[in-house]
Scaffold this motif. Structure first.
Motif, mmCIF file in Angstrom:
data_model
loop_
_atom_site.group_PDB
_atom_site.id
_atom_site.type_symbol
_atom_site.label_atom_id
_atom_site.label_comp_id
_atom_site.label_asym_id
_atom_site.label_seq_id
_atom_site.Cartn_x
_atom_site.Cartn_y
_atom_site.Cartn_z
ATOM 1 N N VAL A 220 -26.265 31.376 82.321
ATOM 2 C CA VAL A 220 -26.188 32.813 82.068
ATOM 3 C C VAL A 220 -27.015 33.502 83.133
ATOM 4 O O VAL A 220 -28.162 33.118 83.388
ATOM 5 C CB VAL A 220 -26.782 33.193 80.693
ATOM 6 N N GLY A 221 -26.446 34.476 83.790
ATOM 7 C CA GLY A 221 -27.200 35.185 84.812
ATOM 8 C C GLY A 221 -26.770 36.627 84.880
ATOM 9 O O GLY A 221 -25.802 37.036 84.229
ATOM 10 N N SER A 222 -27.506 37.400 85.668
ATOM 11 C CA SER A 222 -27.117 38.789 85.864
ATOM 12 C C SER A 222 -27.455 39.211 87.279
ATOM 13 O O SER A 222 -28.222 38.541 87.975
ATOM 14 C CB SER A 222 -27.829 39.702 84.861
ATOM 15 N N ALA A 223 -26.838 40.296 87.713
ATOM 16 C CA ALA A 223 -27.186 40.859 89.014
ATOM 17 C C ALA A 223 -27.090 42.365 88.892
ATOM 18 O O ALA A 223 -26.259 42.892 88.161
ATOM 19 C CB ALA A 223 -26.230 40.344 90.099
ATOM 20 N N THR A 235 -38.121 36.979 95.594
ATOM 21 C CA THR A 235 -37.682 35.662 96.055
ATOM 22 C C THR A 235 -36.199 35.455 95.722
ATOM 23 O O THR A 235 -35.786 34.334 95.436
ATOM 24 C CB THR A 235 -38.529 34.530 95.423
ATOM 25 N N ASN A 236 -35.428 36.544 95.763
ATOM 26 C CA ASN A 236 -33.989 36.486 95.511
ATOM 27 C C ASN A 236 -33.659 35.917 94.138
ATOM 28 O O ASN A 236 -32.632 35.282 93.951
ATOM 29 C CB ASN A 236 -33.283 35.675 96.616
ATOM 30 N N SER A 237 -34.537 36.110 93.181
ATOM 31 C CA SER A 237 -34.333 35.543 91.843
ATOM 32 C C SER A 237 -34.163 36.604 90.764
ATOM 33 O O SER A 237 -34.077 36.262 89.580
ATOM 34 C CB SER A 237 -35.518 34.662 91.449
ATOM 35 N N GLY B 309 -47.335 37.063 76.685
ATOM 36 C CA GLY B 309 -46.941 36.073 77.696
ATOM 37 C C GLY B 309 -45.432 36.074 77.916
ATOM 38 O O GLY B 309 -44.945 36.065 79.053
ATOM 39 N N ILE B 310 -44.686 36.118 76.826
ATOM 40 C CA ILE B 310 -43.222 36.126 76.916
ATOM 41 C C ILE B 310 -42.739 37.386 77.628
ATOM 42 O O ILE B 310 -41.830 37.340 78.466
ATOM 43 C CB ILE B 310 -42.609 36.015 75.501
ATOM 44 N N THR B 311 -43.367 38.506 77.301
ATOM 45 C CA THR B 311 -42.976 39.770 77.947
ATOM 46 C C THR B 311 -43.153 39.683 79.458
ATOM 47 O O THR B 311 -42.260 40.037 80.232
ATOM 48 C CB THR B 311 -43.843 40.935 77.422
ATOM 49 N N ILE B 312 -44.324 39.205 79.874
ATOM 50 C CA ILE B 312 -44.586 39.091 81.315
ATOM 51 C C ILE B 312 -43.573 38.141 81.943
ATOM 52 O O ILE B 312 -42.983 38.421 82.989
ATOM 53 C CB ILE B 312 -46.036 38.623 81.568
ATOM 54 N N ALA B 313 -43.331 36.999 81.282
ATOM 55 C CA ALA B 313 -42.382 36.013 81.819
ATOM 56 C C ALA B 313 -40.981 36.606 81.940
ATOM 57 O O ALA B 313 -40.301 36.421 82.957
ATOM 58 C CB ALA B 313 -42.355 34.779 80.912
ATOM 59 N N VAL B 318 -36.364 39.057 85.165
ATOM 60 C CA VAL B 318 -35.354 40.079 85.445
ATOM 61 C C VAL B 318 -35.634 40.852 86.725
ATOM 62 O O VAL B 318 -34.720 41.153 87.484
ATOM 63 C CB VAL B 318 -35.130 41.070 84.272
ATOM 64 N N TYR B 319 -36.906 41.173 86.989
ATOM 65 C CA TYR B 319 -37.209 42.008 88.157
ATOM 66 C C TYR B 319 -37.671 41.197 89.371
ATOM 67 O O TYR B 319 -37.689 41.712 90.478
ATOM 68 C CB TYR B 319 -38.293 43.037 87.823
ATOM 69 N N ASN B 320 -38.113 39.971 89.171
ATOM 70 C CA ASN B 320 -38.614 39.130 90.267
ATOM 71 C C ASN B 320 -39.576 39.927 91.180
ATOM 72 O O ASN B 320 -39.383 40.000 92.391
ATOM 73 C CB ASN B 320 -37.422 38.587 91.065
ATOM 74 N N PRO B 321 -40.619 40.509 90.573
ATOM 75 C CA PRO B 321 -41.530 41.345 91.364
ATOM 76 C C PRO B 321 -42.570 40.489 92.087
ATOM 77 O O PRO B 321 -42.875 39.381 91.650
ATOM 78 C CB PRO B 321 -42.228 42.191 90.297
ATOM 79 N N GLY B 322 -43.086 40.994 93.198
ATOM 80 C CA GLY B 322 -44.168 40.295 93.885
ATOM 81 C C GLY B 322 -45.490 40.464 93.168
ATOM 82 O O GLY B 322 -46.362 39.602 93.232
ATOM 83 N N THR B 323 -45.622 41.586 92.481
ATOM 84 C CA THR B 323 -46.858 41.894 91.774
ATOM 85 C C THR B 323 -46.538 42.391 90.374
ATOM 86 O O THR B 323 -45.578 43.139 90.191
ATOM 87 C CB THR B 323 -47.645 42.993 92.518
ATOM 88 N N VAL B 324 -47.340 41.957 89.413
ATOM 89 C CA VAL B 324 -47.196 42.452 88.049
ATOM 90 C C VAL B 324 -48.530 43.090 87.659
ATOM 91 O O VAL B 324 -49.576 42.443 87.739
ATOM 92 C CB VAL B 324 -46.874 41.310 87.067
ATOM 93 N N VAL B 325 -48.491 44.345 87.276
ATOM 94 C CA VAL B 325 -49.690 45.036 86.814
ATOM 95 C C VAL B 325 -49.611 45.142 85.304
ATOM 96 O O VAL B 325 -48.620 45.665 84.777
ATOM 97 C CB VAL B 325 -49.778 46.464 87.390
ATOM 98 N N VAL B 326 -50.615 44.640 84.607
ATOM 99 C CA VAL B 326 -50.625 44.817 83.158
ATOM 100 C C VAL B 326 -51.656 45.886 82.798
ATOM 101 O O VAL B 326 -52.717 45.975 83.405
ATOM 102 C CB VAL B 326 -50.922 43.501 82.404
ATOM 103 N N SER B 327 -51.292 46.701 81.823
ATOM 104 C CA SER B 327 -52.197 47.771 81.430
ATOM 105 C C SER B 327 -52.116 47.973 79.927
ATOM 106 O O SER B 327 -51.244 47.424 79.260
ATOM 107 C CB SER B 327 -51.822 49.064 82.160
#
Lengths: 387, 387
Positions: A220-223, A235-237, B309-313, B318-327
């Motif tokens: 299952v994936g999305s884009a 990282t293209n993920s 933890g699940i939320t961050i994961a 979905v967004y594949n961000p380089g940085t995650v800021v939690v607040s």
């Protein structure tokens, strides 16, 4: 005005004109000038460059209203550029020869042996491609490159497949090897990302602003496509929703975690669940049991339907897309699933303020979407309109 | 070269120079020319325009290495532009006066009465703002506008709050009403989206390419910043993860659905759960019970930690961000939660191929992030550097 600014604007204008011919074809020089607000002289110069390069050709139309009056319109020369699109899957692969306008000239489906090594797999693909080119008398000079769509994570910079659980591939240098094997330029990307590109360029969602495509298949994936560009993340993920956790007390996933979304809806997961009751080997068999009224089959399918609804709802919440394209066997092949989702599940699971924020469509390119998208990837990578 | 292309480049160049002074200040004209590759003449002309407009000023520096030699550097005139940032929450609101460089000159926190109507609420805010301006002797001519950050969905085009479950607001025309009440220009946006803007512009993630900010507070939300721009989606609702479904058999959510993420981690949800056992009214009280070793309190907090933890994961997937800021309180106030998440939960829940794809940081602007972000929103909306 600096020299590099002038060059920048020249290239930008050429691309704009090219894109307009591509999407509005057939179109007249005058209409291009009107649309772009560029001067007729600029348009004439750019169009002549594109004709000289062989990308664009003139066609003559007889005016219906004023007999004897003829209009010269422009269109892509669809025979000028060919690309090869390859879809690589667990137990099969497809090779398509695609023209400049995304039309498939020839396509063939091949069986992929279980347990075949990455190298053997690539040799097989190259040989089959060579056979197609010879048998179909394709002018290989027109082929500008090969695009490959693959289920898994791809490093776009070096063309390495980082991980494909479905193929069992880890750190495989596909681009470099396929270049050597075929002699063509090669590009590779995640299958759903190239499919999104195809849906955006040629499918039912052509020209939309923000579109999410969700694939329900062997994984299952999305884009997410924003203004025609795929949002890739760092990282293209981006969009790897198959491993978002939807139940921390759920079923074991092959990735090592528990309760990943794909454990409820990937085709393989459904078959594994079914095999706990009775030996079956395909989704079709599972649906037969369901139609026979077997309760356990109903349970598996009902749960899959619920999680498909949840997946769509969650994608809507995170990406807030104007359009959602669903694709894959589960939603394309079984009309019953699709209607249940549209009529019940979405009302149940999509957050109320977003109920009217999106349009849901089923993939219009169907099973050739990845091949067309992979071709488009090759076009985007290897087509050089900038003299 | 067309006239509108020239204007475009002129405006583009002016913005580039302005942004460089803003972010690299103090900086010399020569360094700006080097960085931008524009000619010294162009830079001098643009800088003079910015000085004439009052946005930029010169400062004189004594060279350390060559006594007697002086360098003229440029910096923003931080007193030239003021904005008002307002954070509106369920039981309180904050008003800040913020300078050109995002520094808070004055800030005050006010109690918001329970059951107060939207109109009464806006009147109260306007009166308190007027009092601050008078008492602090703020030159109101310098205030270019007001920015408001609010928990909920905002229609950016007309400034209407579509829905704020926390405030109990539905279709409230905040921008129009606040304009009349204050006489200033007014802009409004979702609180987490303006906070993301502040973190990106002034916080610890300044200049990152793709950053996701996640807020764990009275609700749960996220925002994605791509190259300094907030990804908003089609109806400015992207990132509303609080209502993604993480357990279809879960707890009832106030939105009408079942198993929404925020039912496991929103502060209010935790307090509701706790009150099933014993009457408590705040997160601090719940933590006291937890520290006393009450098993039920441990259960609630452990579950919240797991879902954080699940939320961050899931956001990473979905967004594949380089940085995650939690607040938000849960991660900013209680060090114990933060360390458990960093040391255990992320290893457990983040998909393995993405384990090293991101950097996790705690919001560096803390409780003033929304006020600073709302100010920045007003700056972005109402600052006109294009003569």
């Amino acid at each position: 005005m600096q020299k590099h600014d002038q060059d920048y604007i020249r290239r930008k204008n050429k691309k704009i004109v090219f894109q307009i011919i591509r999407s509005e074809s057939p179109i007249s020089r005058a209409d291009i000038a009107r649309t772009t607000k560029m001067s007729p002289t600029t348009i004439s110069r750019i169009v002549q460059e594109l004709i000289d390069q062989g990308f664009v050709k003139e066609m003559e139309l007889q005016s219906m209203s004023t007999p004897g009056r003829r209009a010269i319109l422009l269109e892509l020369d669809q025979t000028s550029v060919l690309t090869v699109g390859i879809e690589l899957d667990k137990s099969s692969f497809k090779i398509g020869i695609v023209d400049f306008e995304g039309r498939i000239i020839h396509i063939r489906n091949f069986k992929r042996e279980a347990g075949i090594s990455p190298d053997e797999s690539m040799v097989q693909i190259s040989q089959e491609l060579q056979t197609i080119i010879e048998q179909q008398k394709i002018d290989s000079n027109k082929i500008i490159g090969i695009g490959i769509g693959i289920p898994g994570l791809v490093n776009l910079e070096n063309g390495v497949v980082i991980l494909s659980a479905q193929l069992g591939w880890n750190d495989i240098d596909v681009v470099a090897k396929m270049k050597v094997l075929t002699g063509f330029e090669v590009a590779i990307d995640n299958e759903l990302k190239v499919k999104a590109l195809a849906e955006y360029s040629y499918g039912g969602v052509k020209g939309t602003t923000r579109t999410a495509i969700i694939g329900f298949g062997s994984g299952v994936g999305s884009a997410l496509v924003i203004d025609g560009k795929i949002y890739r993340g760092d990282t293209n993920s981006a969009g790897e929703i198959g491993h978002t956790i939807v139940d921390p007390n759920g079923v074991q996933c092959e990735c090592g975690k528990v309760g990943c979304l794909q454990t409820y809806i990937a085709e393989n997961s459904l078959i594994i669940e079914a095999n706990k009751v009775t030996p079956i080997s395909s989704l079709d068999e599972l649906f037969e049991k369901h139609q026979e009224g077997q309760l356990w089959a109903n349970t598996i399918i009902d749960r899959a339907i619920a999680y498909i609804g949840i997946t769509i709802a969650n994608v809507i919440s995170v990406y807030n897309p104007g359009t959602v394209v669903v694709s894959g066997n589960l939603v394309e092949k079984y009309a019953e699933i699709r209607s249940t989702i549209e009529q019940n599940e979405l009302q149940k699971y999509v957050w109320k303020p977003l109920q009217n924020s999106y349009r849901l469509v089923v993939s219009s390119l169907g099973s050739n979407g990845v091949v067309i998208g992979a071709s488009l990837l090759a076009q985007n990578e290897f087509l050089n309109i900038e003299i």
